[in-house]
Design an enzyme around this catalytic site. Sequence first.
Site, PDB file in Angstrom:
ATOM      1  N   LYS A  89     -26.600 -58.437  -0.349  1.00 51.86           N
ATOM      2  CA  LYS A  89     -26.628 -58.861  -1.751  1.00 51.86           C
ATOM      3  C   LYS A  89     -27.616 -57.973  -2.506  1.00 51.86           C
ATOM      4  O   LYS A  89     -28.698 -57.657  -1.987  1.00 51.86           O
ATOM      5  CB  LYS A  89     -27.057 -60.331  -1.811  1.00 51.86           C
ATOM      6  CG  LYS A  89     -27.045 -60.957  -3.189  1.00 51.86           C
ATOM      7  CD  LYS A  89     -27.432 -62.435  -3.080  1.00 51.86           C
ATOM      8  CE  LYS A  89     -27.342 -63.157  -4.424  1.00 51.86           C
ATOM      9  NZ  LYS A  89     -27.673 -64.597  -4.297  1.00 51.86           N
ATOM     10  N   SER A 164     -24.414 -67.582  -6.292  1.00 46.79           N
ATOM     11  CA  SER A 164     -24.530 -66.252  -6.833  1.00 46.79           C
ATOM     12  C   SER A 164     -24.190 -65.140  -5.853  1.00 46.79           C
ATOM     13  O   SER A 164     -24.027 -64.002  -6.257  1.00 46.79           O
ATOM     14  CB  SER A 164     -25.960 -66.029  -7.348  1.00 46.79           C
ATOM     15  OG  SER A 164     -26.896 -66.132  -6.286  1.00 46.79           O
ATOM     16  N   SER A 188     -26.246 -70.842  -3.284  1.00 44.09           N
ATOM     17  CA  SER A 188     -25.632 -69.531  -3.506  1.00 44.09           C
ATOM     18  C   SER A 188     -25.160 -68.814  -2.248  1.00 44.09           C
ATOM     19  O   SER A 188     -24.508 -67.775  -2.346  1.00 44.09           O
ATOM     20  CB  SER A 188     -26.603 -68.626  -4.266  1.00 44.09           C
ATOM     21  OG  SER A 188     -26.758 -69.076  -5.586  1.00 44.09           O
TER      22      SER A 188
END
Lengths: 479, 67
Positions: A89, A164, A188
Amino acid sequence: MPESATSPEARALALLPVAALAERLRRREVSPVEITRLYLDRIAALDPTLSAFITVTADQALAEAAAAEREIAAGHYRGPLHGVPVALKDLFYTAGVRTTAGSKILADFVPAEDATVVARLRVAGAISLGKTNLEEFAFGATSINPHYGACRNPWDPTRIAGGSSGGSAAAVAAGLCGAALGTDSGGSIRQPSALCGLVGLKPTYGRVSRHGVVPLSWSQDHVGPMTRTVRDAALVLQAIAGHDPRDAASSPAPVPDYLADLEAGVRGLRLGLPRDFFFDRVEPEIAAAVRAAAQTLAGLGARVEEIPLPHAHLTYAAGATILFAEAAAYHEPWLRARPADYGPLVRARLHVGAAILATDYLKAQRARAALVEETRRLFADVDALLTPTVPVAAPRQDGDRIRWPDGTEEDVRGATLRFTRPFNLLGFPAISVPCGFTADGLPIGLQIVAGPFAERTVLQVARAYEAATAWGARHPAVC
Amino acid sequence: MPTPPSRPSLDRATLDALLAATGLPIAPDERDALLPPTRALYEALDGLDALPLHAHEPAAHFYLAAE
């Protein structure tokens, strides 16, 4: 792009669990360079549709793969992540590689060092393919990023991948990498894993270092794996868990062997199915899938009983207050100096956080202490809780509201994080594992939660369920 | 301890005063959109009075303290 990247043979290799790929790498039936090239070719072929990546580090990945190949050939095999390509990420610091946090503000930020978890993956021999798309500064749940494009769900590109950590989820689900790292401050890791048909593990707060991770909510930020199988989640957790003196909240507790009890089954375990909150305002086919999963686990020998959680609904107020206030505190200098460089949604959320009183923040932290104590007591009676991960299947890209039969409405962020957020506030470990599909063919997630540092229990229950079902064997048609 | 009375619902003037105190540059049309979510959060916070808050200090690195 070579057509071979999406051939049936290439697809099968790309979607292998890490554990199986590792075995082939160890036996030198597949080389790290070969598998890295395959994933890079698949990224070239599929990422224009999915927008899962912000930065692809092809040259660096191939160099790392060549080094891994030489080491393995020389007999220096490091373990099950050696030569395995992974995605990160774009919230994790990567030395020499830009780390945007999905923002315009950090668009050109190139860290001088790796985040602790990235460094640990490198020590384990993993190869980084690049940095994945996310909600701007991880402050949201859709990964419709105003600066780097809307991440799409491989099961249906008209749907969100969640967030996210949406790019990490899309990349793993589509076979663009072996595994990925995500972060989880309100759900997330688990929410996008559920929406994309993956296994996503949020460990106990303090179990995995946050050093070198752009923060959203210091006291609720967690780092964890996103994978195609439970065993893969255990393998990645094993590599990244452990004390880090550079993270003030890092636990010194010893790291156990997460693979030791993985196949131990659930016979005799006590599993709680919450009577309150977690089955309110849930799509019927999702509630049915989770109750069916509980029955499956009961059939495997677990004792499943309904339990009360009378204060679960209060976790929202405490968790959201803490998250919004901590995020606003972190972002205040940029909010003052560069407000126009934020997307409008995240800027508005940060402004809400700025309007929270200090007394309310502390009230939320006192409520948190009370809720932690109450929930810890619950785990004297049960080994784990079972809940839906998300009350709806992946929403459409163009939908921003969920309408319920009782006439109420929720925004997508609030609805899809409703069942994950409590365990960021509490800090307890929680995993999402696939437990079915809707009539539209969208994945459904089962959330399994245990007490502090009981990652082995959540993995054990998740693995027993996975082994008894075949949901994880399905893959999206797009890949 | 008795449950305290709820606060008055957050109105626009109070929100404007709070935001003015932050010194952040926020356009007037953006302030309009901030009122509903901020008010909802304030109202949700009142619900926390149902917990035995008097018995608890704020959480901080709570697991390390508890282990």
